[in-house]
Scaffold this motif. Sequence first.
Motif: not given
Ligand code: GBH
Length: 509
Positions: A40, A143, A187-188, A370, A398, A439, A446-447
């Motif tokens: 990230q 991660h 992580n998770q 979410w 986080e 966090w 943000e993915w």
């Molecule tokens: C965290 O996950 C992560 O550890 C971190 O890397 C990230 O930056 C942070 O959240 C903020 O998002 O794409 O609509 O299907 C938190 C749990 C799991 C929430 C995956 C979002 C995907 C939603 N996350 N989820 S979606």
Amino acid sequence: MNSSLLIFILNILYVSGWRDLKVRRFSDDFLFGAATAAYQVEGGWDADGKGESIWDRYLHEHPEVIADGVDGDVASDSYHNYKRDVEMLRELGVDFYRFSISWPRILPTGLPNQTNEKGVEYYNNLINELLKYNIQPVITLYHFDLPQKLQDLGGWTNELSVQWFEDYSRVVYEKYADRVKYWITINQPSTVCVDSYGSGVFAPGIKSSGFGDYLCHKNVMLAHAKAYRLYEKEYKPKYQGSVGIALSLNWADQLTNDTQNVEATDLYREFTLDLYLHPILAKSGNHPAAVRKLVARRSQEQGYKKSRLPELSAAEVELLKGSADFIGVNHYTTVLVSKSNKQHPKPSLLDDMGVDLSYRTEWRKSHSEWLRSAPYGLYKVLMYVNEKYDYPKFLITENGWSTSTGLGDQSRADNIREYLLALQLAIEDGSDVMGYTAWSLMDNIEWIAGTSERFGLYEVDFDSEEKTRKPRLSAFVYKRIIQKRILEPDWLPENLEISITQKVTREEL
Ligand code: GBH
């Protein structure tokens, strides 16, 4: 406390500006930190011999899945800006920095046959820079950025991934354990499995809900346990550090109080919380019985020869049991659960759980679909784990909030204070919490949301060559909390100039 009473109290506290209440202090040994993750923030996706990760591959091949098309090739360029990152941590006055190591930056093939010395050096520099200023490194080994070469062989659905991860962990411990006292293995696991091999919205984008996610689950949990045992046996005697795992522990409440929804909520908690906690914390170990039985029964009905959730052998149960010195809590939000009357695809995790999810309309919205603010959920989830698993040690690894661009992030400042208040109440009621991690230190990739959702205490100008960082309002508020160790609901900075905080030397983290 039941949830409506708790919501009521938190509302009163908020509305009254908390003035009428006693001042709660964070103890002197309570630790404050900030977090990021390699993919990230680092950029340098192929710099100096780094191997390709599943996120590099996924977003290069599918730029269309990214909300604004911005991938992690350059990100916040922390690969080149790490000194500025440490300077920001000094400005905040934090005790520790939680960052992750990119597995393919260290091991380009995923395996220890070849080590990328430049990658090793990058983390050495970062660790040394942190320690110079008495900021403790807290390292996450994984991660989300698996080496692509290992994904080509099935990634986390291949049983060998357990061994691959243990071998990688050894390389990292060998290089850094002399200076790093806090470790987080994975992580998770829920995101690593459910979002990546189930729904497939995350890299490597494999859609195999109710099957691939369960295969992954067993391997990821065992990989965690192996890395824990390795440290325990070979490094702990020398360095006395501790190793935990960061779990996504959001709270789930029932939509209404009728039996159907209460039962659906219990089951949902078993699938999203206990599936990860029970193998590590329960005296009996293993997956929670409710989940084990349900998935086994449904698998059989659907013609599978074995449960889609692979069973753990007696030796594996033992390996996992007690495999964490602390539980890392990633907590963001709360969802409402109701029993589903919809037909979900079979097999799928949703079909197994049989639930629908929603949010209470009063919960303030963030910039991510979410994520809604419901601070009482942090209190509730910690007490749930306490009651079920006898008050384990926690580190909040986080907690955060998303906005769009801009420095005036009042909503993030409010969110930090409200969640920290909920945390204080949980501590008052017996929770053993070592510290809190915001966090994120800075805006990042943000993915699949790219840069369209901002989580940073510092804003990053992604258009600038230098990826310039500037403190937001919330950075000042967080700094003030760390300094004063109390929450002042109305406090605002006089100006947005930030200076480096002189840190009091602490002997040990
Ligand atoms: C965290 O996950 C992560 O550890 C971190 O890397 C990230 O930056 C942070 O959240 C903020 O998002 O794409 O609509 O299907 C938190 C749990 C799991 C929430 C995956 C979002 C995907 C939603 N996350 N989820 S979606």
